[in-house]
Design a protein around this motif. Structure first.
Motif, PDB file in Angstrom:
ATOM      1  N   LEU A 207       0.888  -1.372   0.020  1.00  0.00           N
ATOM      2  CA  LEU A 207       0.311  -0.025   0.180  1.00  0.00           C
ATOM      3  C   LEU A 207       0.748   1.967  -0.266  1.00  0.00           C
ATOM      4  N   ALA A 208       1.775   1.405   1.531  1.00  0.00           N
ATOM      5  CA  ALA A 208       2.886   2.706   0.862  1.00  0.00           C
ATOM      6  C   ALA A 208       3.962   2.305   1.290  1.00  0.00           C
ATOM      7  N   GLN A 209       5.153   3.067   1.696  1.00  0.00           N
ATOM      8  CA  GLN A 209       6.340   3.110   2.382  1.00  0.00           C
ATOM      9  C   GLN A 209       7.372   4.076   2.264  1.00  0.00           C
ATOM     10  N   GLY A 254      -1.001   9.010   7.609  1.00  0.00           N
ATOM     11  CA  GLY A 254      -1.345  10.337   7.321  1.00  0.00           C
ATOM     12  C   GLY A 254      -1.554  10.164   6.036  1.00  0.00           C
ATOM     13  N   THR A 255      -1.276   8.869   5.076  1.00  0.00           N
ATOM     14  CA  THR A 255      -1.405   8.259   3.730  1.00  0.00           C
ATOM     15  C   THR A 255      -2.198   7.332   3.540  1.00  0.00           C
ATOM     16  N   LEU A 256      -1.794   6.087   4.979  1.00  0.00           N
ATOM     17  CA  LEU A 256      -3.472   4.461   4.963  1.00  0.00           C
ATOM     18  C   LEU A 256      -4.532   5.945   5.859  1.00  0.00           C
ATOM     19  N   LEU A 257      -4.570   6.027   6.689  1.00  0.00           N
ATOM     20  CA  LEU A 257      -5.750   6.471   7.343  1.00  0.00           C
ATOM     21  C   LEU A 257      -6.744   7.532   6.698  1.00  0.00           C
ATOM     22  N   PRO A 258      -6.260   8.408   5.843  1.00  0.00           N
ATOM     23  CA  PRO A 258      -7.124   8.958   4.610  1.00  0.00           C
ATOM     24  C   PRO A 258      -7.674   8.663   4.055  1.00  0.00           C
ATOM     25  N   TYR A 260      -8.822   5.195   4.058  1.00  0.00           N
ATOM     26  CA  TYR A 260      -8.867   4.182   4.269  1.00  0.00           C
ATOM     27  C   TYR A 260     -10.540   5.628   4.683  1.00  0.00           C
ATOM     28  N   ASP A 261     -10.734   6.352   4.685  1.00  0.00           N
ATOM     29  CA  ASP A 261     -11.749   6.905   5.092  1.00  0.00           C
ATOM     30  C   ASP A 261     -12.179   7.456   3.759  1.00  0.00           C
ATOM     31  N   ARG A 262     -11.885   7.906   2.505  1.00  0.00           N
ATOM     32  CA  ARG A 262     -11.969   7.800   0.930  1.00  0.00           C
ATOM     33  C   ARG A 262     -12.714   6.469   0.867  1.00  0.00           C
ATOM     34  N   LEU A 263     -12.266   5.562   0.924  1.00  0.00           N
ATOM     35  CA  LEU A 263     -12.741   3.973   0.418  1.00  0.00           C
ATOM     36  C   LEU A 263     -14.143   3.758   0.391  1.00  0.00           C
ATOM     37  N   PHE A 264     -15.059   4.796   1.237  1.00  0.00           N
ATOM     38  CA  PHE A 264     -16.019   4.758   1.326  1.00  0.00           C
ATOM     39  C   PHE A 264     -17.361   5.403   1.557  1.00  0.00           C
ATOM     40  N   ASP A 265     -16.305   6.774   1.933  1.00  0.00           N
ATOM     41  CA  ASP A 265     -16.697   8.198   2.206  1.00  0.00           C
ATOM     42  C   ASP A 265     -17.592   8.529   3.647  1.00  0.00           C
ATOM     43  N   THR A 266     -16.505   8.320   4.009  1.00  0.00           N
ATOM     44  CA  THR A 266     -17.121   7.682   6.014  1.00  0.00           C
ATOM     45  C   THR A 266     -15.791   7.985   6.727  1.00  0.00           C
ATOM     46  N   ASP A 267     -16.465   8.261   7.778  1.00  0.00           N
ATOM     47  CA  ASP A 267     -14.971   8.166   9.346  1.00  0.00           C
ATOM     48  C   ASP A 267     -14.924   6.584   9.567  1.00  0.00           C
ATOM     49  N   ARG A 331      -5.626   1.380  -2.735  1.00  0.00           N
ATOM     50  CA  ARG A 331      -4.207   2.124  -3.357  1.00  0.00           C
ATOM     51  C   ARG A 331      -5.062   3.422  -3.839  1.00  0.00           C
ATOM     52  N   GLY A 332      -6.134   2.901  -4.649  1.00  0.00           N
ATOM     53  CA  GLY A 332      -6.743   3.840  -6.025  1.00  0.00           C
ATOM     54  C   GLY A 332      -7.550   5.208  -4.530  1.00  0.00           C
ATOM     55  N   GLU A 333      -7.263   4.978  -3.679  1.00  0.00           N
ATOM     56  CA  GLU A 333      -7.385   5.822  -2.365  1.00  0.00           C
ATOM     57  C   GLU A 333      -6.353   6.165  -2.433  1.00  0.00           C
ATOM     58  N   ILE A 334      -5.606   6.737  -2.454  1.00  0.00           N
ATOM     59  CA  ILE A 334      -3.474   7.103  -1.818  1.00  0.00           C
ATOM     60  C   ILE A 334      -4.075   8.034  -2.617  1.00  0.00           C
ATOM     61  N   ARG A 335      -3.559   9.341  -2.036  1.00  0.00           N
ATOM     62  CA  ARG A 335      -2.746  10.491  -2.193  1.00  0.00           C
ATOM     63  C   ARG A 335      -1.360  11.132  -2.642  1.00  0.00           C
TER      64      ARG A 335
END
Length: 335
Positions: A207-209, A254-258, A260-267, A331-335
């Motif tokens: 996912l990220a490194q 700060g990369t992974l957790l946002p 997550y939030d974007r995955l289903f547009d939810t907290d 990965r599709g939601e990582i900015r």
């Protein structure tokens, strides 16, 4: 290449297996649905028992804190007084001692780890490290964790985590210790070090490194969007983290957790927790590698969760969405 047919995957940290059934993702869903909880929380809620200057449920009043705030849990699961010691060859009870604390991440009632600034997340990282060092000097094991969201049983919406320190090794930690010790004895290297190196070779689950951390969906993931955060290098406990490792930990969170939030547009709800070498091991812990587990319950949307029922309760853990497919979604939601 992901196997499209049912198969089992071995959890290297526990020795248990997960049944993967990719073909079940095609089944229709008419199960439980509910409206997502409001995400727009105020900076201060006068009815919240974790906000600054408010009264807690135990009767104490919070100070007007400006950063992280740590206090003894008003309703701790562990006490310094021990319980019973009983063994009649059939029913066994053992004493359990410890202490519990609560970590308020910020005075801001809306500041989840995903929404905090890098500076705010770094303050939480430093607090984790300080608490692990402090409680680890007195207790066998220090478990730092967070239950985020009402779906995961959080008793307050104010972003916070918990710490349970104990004079015993919890069952999961004991399993992880045994599995990592066995691998180190056979191979002469930490198990999670080997996992990290393999995933860094171009895995579908990456996912990220950054220089000091990797985030993956583990090959043996049980929850739909489960992730594993692994320290790179010979890091056994949180207090072993240096300046660069702490900064990079704040960055990768700060990369992974946002995402997550974007995955289903939810907290995004989850249970997360740190696993480091138990402090009772002292320096005899070369087989350990510091890592954090994230276990989110959501499956298809903000209101459809994965329930561990039926076969999962009576047989073994089962999942429909493959870890590789889950990683692609995140990965599709990582900015």
């Amino acid at each position: 290449m992901t196997d499209p047919l049912p198969h089992r995957r071995k959890n290297l940290l526990t020795g248990e297996y997960v049944l993967v059934s990719p073909q079940r993702m095609a089944r229709p869903w008419q199960g439980e649905r509910k409206n997502d909880q409001a995400q727009n929380r105020p900076l201060h809620d006068p009815d919240c028992y974790l906000c600054p200057t408010n009264a807690r449920s135990g009767g104490e009043t919070n100070p007007d804190y400006e950063g992280t705030f740590v206090f003894p849990n008003d309703f701790p699961a562990l006490l310094e007084e021990s319980g019973s010691d009983f063994d009649d060859d059939l029913f066994v009870e053992k004493p359990a001692r410890g202490e519990a604390r609560v970590i308020c991440y910020s005075p801001d009632h809306s500041a989840t780890l995903a929404r905090m600034t890098g500076e705010g997340r770094r303050a939480v990282v430093d607090t984790w490290c300080d608490i692990s060092s402090d409680l680890g000097s007195r207790w066998a094991n220090v478990q730092i964790f967070e239950n985020k969201g009402a779906m995961m049983g959080a008793s307050s919406p104010h972003p916070h985590g918990q710490v349970w320190a104990s004079d015993f090794l919890p069952s999961t930690v004991q399993k992880e210790d045994e599995r990592q010790r066995d691998y180190y004895g056979m191979r002469g290297e930490p198990l999670l070090g080997a996992v990290a190196e393999r995933e860094l070779q171009g895995s579908e689950r990456m996912l990220a490194q950054n220089e000091h951390w990797i985030a993956i969906v583990p090959h043996w993931a049980a929850w739909p969007f489960e992730t594993l955060l692994i320290a790179r290098g010979e890091i056994r406990r949180l207090e072993d983290l240096g300046e660069g490792s702490r900064a990079d930990l704040s960055e990768i969170l700060g990369t992974l957790l946002p995402a997550y939030d974007r995955l289903f547009d939810t907290d995004f709800p989850y249970s997360m927790g740190w696993h480091g070498a138990p402090h009772e091991l002292g320096k005899e812990c070369a087989h350990w590698r510091l890592h954090a587990h994230f276990y989110p319950p959501l499956l298809r949307s903000a209101d459809i969760r994965k329930h561990m029922v039926g076969f999962e309760l009576l047989g073994e853990t089962q999942r429909d969405l493959t870890p590789e497919a889950a990683a692609e979604r995140i990965r599709g939601e990582i900015r």
